[in-house]
Design an enzyme around this catalytic site. Structure first.
Site, PDB file in Angstrom:
ATOM      1  N   HIS A 120      26.348 -53.773 -15.801  1.00 53.45           N
ATOM      2  CA  HIS A 120      26.520 -52.391 -16.250  1.00 53.45           C
ATOM      3  C   HIS A 120      27.268 -51.645 -15.140  1.00 53.45           C
ATOM      4  CE1 HIS A 120      25.086 -48.264 -17.131  1.00 53.45           C
ATOM      5  NE2 HIS A 120      24.850 -48.699 -18.362  1.00 53.45           N
ATOM      6  N   ASP A 197      18.873 -56.081 -11.385  1.00 52.81           N
ATOM      7  CA  ASP A 197      18.878 -54.970 -12.331  1.00 52.81           C
ATOM      8  C   ASP A 197      18.064 -55.414 -13.545  1.00 52.81           C
ATOM      9  OD1 ASP A 197      19.336 -53.131 -14.285  1.00 52.81           O
ATOM     10  OD2 ASP A 197      21.524 -53.126 -14.097  1.00 52.81           O
ATOM     11  N   GLN A 200      17.246 -54.102 -18.638  1.00 59.26           N
ATOM     12  CA  GLN A 200      17.152 -54.718 -19.969  1.00 59.26           C
ATOM     13  C   GLN A 200      16.131 -55.853 -19.997  1.00 59.26           C
ATOM     14  OE1 GLN A 200      18.618 -53.518 -22.605  1.00 59.26           O
ATOM     15  NE2 GLN A 200      20.146 -52.149 -21.682  1.00 59.26           N
ATOM     16  N   LYS A 223      13.968 -47.048 -21.220  1.00 62.81           N
ATOM     17  CA  LYS A 223      14.274 -48.209 -22.047  1.00 62.81           C
ATOM     18  C   LYS A 223      13.021 -49.016 -22.349  1.00 62.81           C
ATOM     19  CE  LYS A 223      18.886 -48.645 -20.026  1.00 62.81           C
ATOM     20  NZ  LYS A 223      19.857 -48.286 -21.063  1.00 62.81           N
ATOM     21  N   CYS A 363      29.251 -49.303 -21.244  1.00 62.02           N
ATOM     22  CA  CYS A 363      29.281 -49.129 -19.780  1.00 62.02           C
ATOM     23  C   CYS A 363      29.533 -50.458 -19.077  1.00 62.02           C
ATOM     24  CB  CYS A 363      28.001 -48.499 -19.243  1.00 62.02           C
ATOM     25  SG  CYS A 363      27.692 -46.867 -19.893  1.00 62.02           S
TER      26      CYS A 363
HETATM   27  C1  LIG Z   1      21.684 -53.495 -17.510  1.00 60.28           C
HETATM   28  C2  LIG Z   1      21.624 -52.018 -17.278  1.00 60.28           C
HETATM   29  N1  LIG Z   1      21.611 -51.552 -16.028  1.00 60.28           N
HETATM   30  C3  LIG Z   1      21.549 -50.240 -15.762  1.00 60.28           C
HETATM   31  C4  LIG Z   1      21.513 -49.315 -16.758  1.00 60.28           C
HETATM   32  C5  LIG Z   1      21.495 -47.865 -16.399  1.00 60.28           C
HETATM   33  O1  LIG Z   1      20.359 -47.249 -16.835  1.00 60.28           O
HETATM   34  P1  LIG Z   1      20.201 -45.677 -16.673  1.00 60.28           P
HETATM   35  O2  LIG Z   1      21.335 -45.053 -17.390  1.00 60.28           O
HETATM   36  O3  LIG Z   1      18.881 -45.392 -17.293  1.00 60.28           O
HETATM   37  O4  LIG Z   1      20.220 -45.395 -15.203  1.00 60.28           O
HETATM   38  C6  LIG Z   1      21.536 -49.735 -18.083  1.00 60.28           C
HETATM   39  C7  LIG Z   1      21.505 -48.750 -19.187  1.00 60.28           C
HETATM   40  O5  LIG Z   1      22.252 -48.755 -20.119  1.00 60.28           O
HETATM   41  C8  LIG Z   1      21.596 -51.120 -18.350  1.00 60.28           C
HETATM   42  O6  LIG Z   1      21.637 -51.586 -19.605  1.00 60.28           O
END
Ligand SMILES: Cc1ncc(COP(=O)(O)O)c(C=O)c1O
Lengths: 408, 154
Positions: A120, A197, A200, A223, A363
């Site tokens: 992301h 990270d 997900q 999430k 993203c």
């Molecule tokens: C794999 C992953 N990392 C990071 C994020 C970022 O999350 P947030 O926007 O809640 O900081 C997301 C959210 O879409 C994600 O899917």
């Protein structure tokens, strides 16, 4: 066919455009059960005060609520100490904390930071900033045609120059689960730290930070049933201890003189300013709810849903699927395209049937470029989804090409 | 929201039509327009001579709304003066913002009136206006060129 969890989620009782809401955008954010909504409301109705600051009962109570939630998160992640659990605003802030505090301090010219092509943007851009500022190199682990990170790629890219490996455990576009154990093993053998990270992952299966032996792990509450605006950073104590503060100001200090400050011990060192206590209590209630459902149950429901949905999608000749070759390494995320139709049109047309999916680049521009697509559609499930939801998706997809004057 | 109000036959037709989607020979100005949030990207090419848009075309990727809007726009501006193009831009954007609703005022937009209902779909408004904003920038660029060349001839 339907499951009883749906009843706990007020928003899932709503209709959209006169149709039952079929919410398939759980990768973006999940809906909230009544128990979470009530916990947040109760906090403001009965317990609101600034924690750590007052000697009166309400403040003491707010402090207790906040610290009890930290203990709950510690247990949830299998961490050793509560000092290793830092509350942030979301996964993005947790990753920025790591990039600016750990990265900017410990990365030197010529060092390498390894990330995967399936990250992301929140796990790409902060590392680009560090690499640029420090004269380091950003190296990518590329997935194979099936979307999988192979052993060879891990062996090849992680080297003695590598100082940080920052990877997602589950791709938000493909839903593919990465081999974190192998990455940790290789990274530690060359002396690099591993940042995972788990935005997900943590919502969908049980994660034990000590079993994985990761150095840092981040996720967002929203999430996984919790309110927006609360996230978590887990870090091994000895690493967090040697890192400088990210944000500074109130609450993160021990003593402040005119020209200097001594910092508070962990975890307060990384929690400057008034925190989102209501949100943290919501996260605590979300963990309670998830534990009541049980991860084995959640995994089974999501697995059944993708095993039901994907063969149906295979039968639609106008659908192209991404990362769906091996369903055993996958969470409930399905990326696809409809022949001749842009994902935004697909999403608008499905919306008219009450079906909410995500369309766009998710993203993840570098992954899109690597897959050679401009955008995709993404349906992502959670345990409250049902086969009826999948049927609604498949039926709605059947209409899409016709709406724009193409034959099915 | 009623789908048939948005995805009309005219939109579907323009989306599929490749009439205006091609490379232009000897363009005088080429400009890229992007919607970073959805990845739509068009490249608009104009051939302007003596204040008249002799020809125009576009290339790029995007949703049906942005592709159709671009195609209809090109039909409208081909052969028109820069001033007329500007009036079309103002009228189209005014229609989308619901500032212009009078039928006789909208008449000059011809088929592009089919996009009037896009304002009921706020998530898609930016798709409809992408090419029009790009055209506006292209005209500004083109006018800049002429004023530069007229200045240098002093
Ligand atoms: C794999 C992953 N990392 C990071 C994020 C970022 O999350 P947030 O926007 O809640 O900081 C997301 C959210 O879409 C994600 O899917």
């Amino acid at each position: 066919m339907s499951n009883h969890y749906v009843n706990d989620f007020p928003i899932l009782q709503k209709t959209m455009n006169g149709k039952r809401l079929v919410y398939l955008d759980n990768g973006a954010t999940t809906q909230k059960p009544l128990s979470v909504i009530n916990a947040v409301q109760e906090y403001y109705a009965a317990f609101n005060a600034n924690p750590h600051r007052g000697a009166y009962e309400l403040s003491v109570k707010a402090t207790q609520i906040y610290e009890d939630a930290r203990e709950k998160v510690r247990k949830f992640l299998g961490a050793e100490k509560t000092s290793e659990i830092i509350f942030t605003k979301n996964a993005t802030e947790s990753l920025n904390l790591l990039a600016y505090s750990y990265g900017m301090t410990f990365i030197n010219p010529g060092d390498e930071i390894v990330i995967s092509i399936a990250e992301h943007h929140s796990n790409i851009v902060p590392w680009q900033q560090v690499a640029k500022a420090k004269g380091a190199t950003l190296q990518y682990l590329y997935v194979n045609e099936a979307g999988i990170l192979t052993d060879e790629e891990i062996e090849k890219k992680i080297s003695s120059k590598t100082k940080i490996v920052a990877v997602t455990q589950v791709s938000n576009v493909l839903g593919i689960i990465n081999p974190i154990e192998k990455i940790v093993h290789k990274a530690h053998s060359v002396g690099a730290v591993v940042i995972v990270d788990d935005a997900q992952s943590v919502p969908h299966f049980s994660v034990d930070v000590r079993a994985l032996d990761v150095d840092f792990l981040v996720f967002s509450g929203h999430k996984m049933l919790a309110p927006m605006g609360v996230g978590v950073l887990y870090g091994k104590e000895h690493l967090l201890d040697k890192m400088p503060p990210f944000l500074s100001g109130g609450d993160m200090i021990e003593y402040v003189w005119e020209q200097d400050t001594s910092f508070a011990p962990l975890p307060a060192k990384f929690e400057a300013g008034t925190q989102n206590v209501g949100g943290v209590l919501g996260l605590s209630a979300a963990i309670d709810y998830i534990e009541k459902v049980g991860f084995s149950n959640i995994e089974q429901i999501e697995e059944e849903l993708i095993h039901y949905a994907i063969p149906k999608l295979w039968q639609l000749p106008f659908i192209t699927l991404y990362g769906c070759d091996d369903l055993s390494k996958k969470t409930g995320v399905i990326s696809f395209n409809v022949k001749d139709i842009h994902p935004h049109d697909v999403s608008s047309i499905l919306d008219a049937d009450g079906v909410a999916i995500r369309a766009g680049h998710h993203c993840a521009h570098p992954l899109m470029q690597y897959l050679g697509v401009n955008a995709t559609c993404r349906a992502s499930f959670y345990f409250y989804n049902t086969r009826e939801d999948v049927d609604a998706l498949i039926n709605a997809l059947g209409r899409v090409r016709g709406v724009l004057g193409y034959e099915s | 929201m009623n789908l048939s109000e948005i995805y009309t036959e005219i939109i579907a037709e323009h989306n599929k039509s490749k009439r205006n989607k091609k490379q232009l020979e000897n363009p005088t100005v080429i400009l890229k327009g992007r919607n970073p949030s959805c990845g739509d990207e068009i490249e608009l090419a104009l051939k302007v001579e003596k204040n008249i848009i002799q020809d125009a075309s576009f290339t790029g990727v995007g949703c049906a709304i942005s592709q159709a809007s671009t195609s209809m726009m090109i039909d409208l501006i081909r052969g028109q003066t820069i001033e007329k193009a500007q009036l079309l831009i103002d009228t189209f954007l005014g229609m989308i913002k619901r500032e212009i609703t009078e039928e006789d005022q909208l008449e000059i937009l011809d088929e592009a009136v089919a996009l009037q209902n896009i304002s009921n779909m706020p998530a898609r408004v930016k798709c409809a206006v992408l090419s029009w904003h790009t055209l506006e920038s292209a005209i500004t660029t083109e006018e800049g060129k002429t004023s530069e060349s007229s200045q240098s001839s002093h």
